[in-house]
Design a protein around this motif. Sequence first.
Motif, PDB file in Angstrom:
ATOM      1  N   GLU A  88       1.083  -1.065   0.116  1.00  0.00           N
ATOM      2  CA  GLU A  88       0.170   0.155  -0.204  1.00  0.00           C
ATOM      3  C   GLU A  88       0.609   1.603  -0.224  1.00  0.00           C
ATOM      4  N   GLU A  89      -0.048   1.996  -0.219  1.00  0.00           N
ATOM      5  CA  GLU A  89       1.375   3.460  -0.337  1.00  0.00           C
ATOM      6  C   GLU A  89       1.255   4.245   1.046  1.00  0.00           C
ATOM      7  N   LYS A  90       2.823   3.833   1.389  1.00  0.00           N
ATOM      8  CA  LYS A  90       2.738   5.282   3.028  1.00  0.00           C
ATOM      9  C   LYS A  90       3.956   5.590   2.833  1.00  0.00           C
ATOM     10  N   LEU A  91       4.080   6.841   3.341  1.00  0.00           N
ATOM     11  CA  LEU A  91       4.785   7.486   3.230  1.00  0.00           C
ATOM     12  C   LEU A  91       6.133   7.524   4.755  1.00  0.00           C
ATOM     13  N   ILE A  92       6.921   7.314   4.460  1.00  0.00           N
ATOM     14  CA  ILE A  92       7.286   7.094   5.757  1.00  0.00           C
ATOM     15  C   ILE A  92       8.505   7.744   5.642  1.00  0.00           C
ATOM     16  N   LEU A  93       8.655   8.300   6.837  1.00  0.00           N
ATOM     17  CA  LEU A  93      10.053   9.600   7.159  1.00  0.00           C
ATOM     18  C   LEU A  93      10.711   9.630   8.912  1.00  0.00           C
ATOM     19  N   TYR A  94      12.261   9.101   8.377  1.00  0.00           N
ATOM     20  CA  TYR A  94      13.283   8.619   9.272  1.00  0.00           C
ATOM     21  C   TYR A  94      14.232   9.643   9.261  1.00  0.00           C
ATOM     22  N   THR A  95      14.397   9.687  10.694  1.00  0.00           N
ATOM     23  CA  THR A  95      15.295  10.625  11.124  1.00  0.00           C
ATOM     24  C   THR A  95      16.282  10.225  12.743  1.00  0.00           C
ATOM     25  N   CYS A  96      17.746  10.856  12.795  1.00  0.00           N
ATOM     26  CA  CYS A  96      18.166  10.620  14.031  1.00  0.00           C
ATOM     27  C   CYS A  96      17.161  11.343  15.466  1.00  0.00           C
TER      28      CYS A  96
END
Lengths: 301, 249
Positions: free
Chosen positions: B213-221
């Motif tokens: 499915e279309e999912k926006l995943i943002l990640y950072t420290c």
Amino acid sequence: MKIQRAEYKSLVNGTKKRLIRFRKLLSILLSFLLSIVFVGLAGLITLSYSSFNEKAVQDILLSSDYYHNVSLEIESDSNMLTLPTGLPLEVVKGVFSEDEVRQDVDSYMEAAVLGEAYQPELEEFQNRLRHNIGIYLAGEEIVPDQQQSADIDEYIETISKEYAEAIKLPLLEYWIQLIQEYQIIHFLGVIICVSIILLLLILLYKLNPWFHRFLYYVYNGTMAAGLMLAILPILTLSHGLSAGIQVMPASFNHFAIEYMTRCLRTLLGISILFIVLSFAILLSERIIKSNLIKIYKLSKG
Amino acid sequence: MKNKLIRIMAYVYMPLLFVLVGYSFIYYTAAPGIRLWGATLEMVLSDEVTDYHPELKTIYNPESKKNELTVQEEKSTFGIGTVYQQENRADAVSAEVAIDIIEIQIPEMGTHYAMLSCDRINLEVPVYWGDTMEILNAGVGQFMGSFLPGFERSILMSAHNTTFFKPLELVQIGDVIACSTNYGEYEYCVDQVEIISAEEAERKLDDMLSLREEKLILYTCYPFHSYVGNKDKRLFVYANKRSGPRVEY
């Protein structure tokens, strides 16, 4: 009796012609060998004066802006390491200078040539970095805990190690090994080449009693050597080495291009010398030949 | 005259003949050495000039034709699919638009192709395809193993928490994150925020990329603030697609 004399004369003339033809062929062969040996000698001289010469390499380090490029790479790598830690990039400013990089690169090279190890003085850099970090932490009123202090120490250690690696000229150990092996080859090679050249010149002189004929064959040898030496540098330099060589890092790539360009230019210079020499020999040959013709015509009246 | 010419030409053709024979002689004599050096040189030679500091490019154009979607009455200009009438962007939620993949300019490594924004947390950052150090210094980097918006798969983006993803410190569930591209405007609604260790994040990467499915995943420290030291945790923000054209491929 008359017929016998005529037959004897034609036999002698035939033998003479065959002898002259044999001398010509042998002279051509010796002239060709002379050109090959000249090429070999030129190659040895090029390797000795540009490829395996420490002074030449130091000149190339300067002309290719190697020290400046390494400084930029150290700064860039330090910025990359600093960003994830949360420290501002300003903590790395002023920690390393181009003069210090130059001194360390030169010292590393000199030590490697002497077969010694070289470790740059990192304490000074570490103190500067620690000082900059201290100023930042004080400004932000941050008192690092034990873990953060350990992380800061690790960060400083990593930056120092990056610097120590960056000042090492890539492939230097292999280059030094090649120099050591080449020195024997150079010594023996030059002696052998010079001996063969002298021998060939003596043989050519003996085979050709007329001095201008001897000069003609020497001209062929030197001109052929000059042309053989000129073709490779002309083709390579006209194409441009920057479009061909691809090594990492970028600072070493610029150095490698300048290094190979310098070697090819030395080779081209030697080939030009040979060509100029061959024209001088040709001129001498023409002068001697024309003088001989004048003398012969005068003697005939 | 002819003999004279031959004698003069001998000063030219003899050296040239020597050159020809000489090169052949050197080649055949030194062939093993030449082949060895040639093989070694091939490792460092290339046909084109190497760019050690490639400049980041941009293909993002805020004035691109996607704006025509907001005032459409009948047919789509994008080809296949059906476009329902939509007079303002608020109706985009109910609209289903499909775009052919050939209409899209697929970005290359290091290309700025989209803008990511969230008004509530004051986030407005450029998105680049790829996630090298240079890219993370210039904006948000997208993991090249993930997909572009509209492909109905996961979209994995990262940035430094001291620069471009600093606003994520304030993100909450329900926030709407907009992703603007040349071929469509996308909106994603945050439905999960989690903090996990870096090791666990490595393990979960495959699971994130295999989502259907279309999912926006943002990640950072993590953590944020003026923290000095190694950040061994990661902040993940998961957002489901709310609107935007679907890409047919």
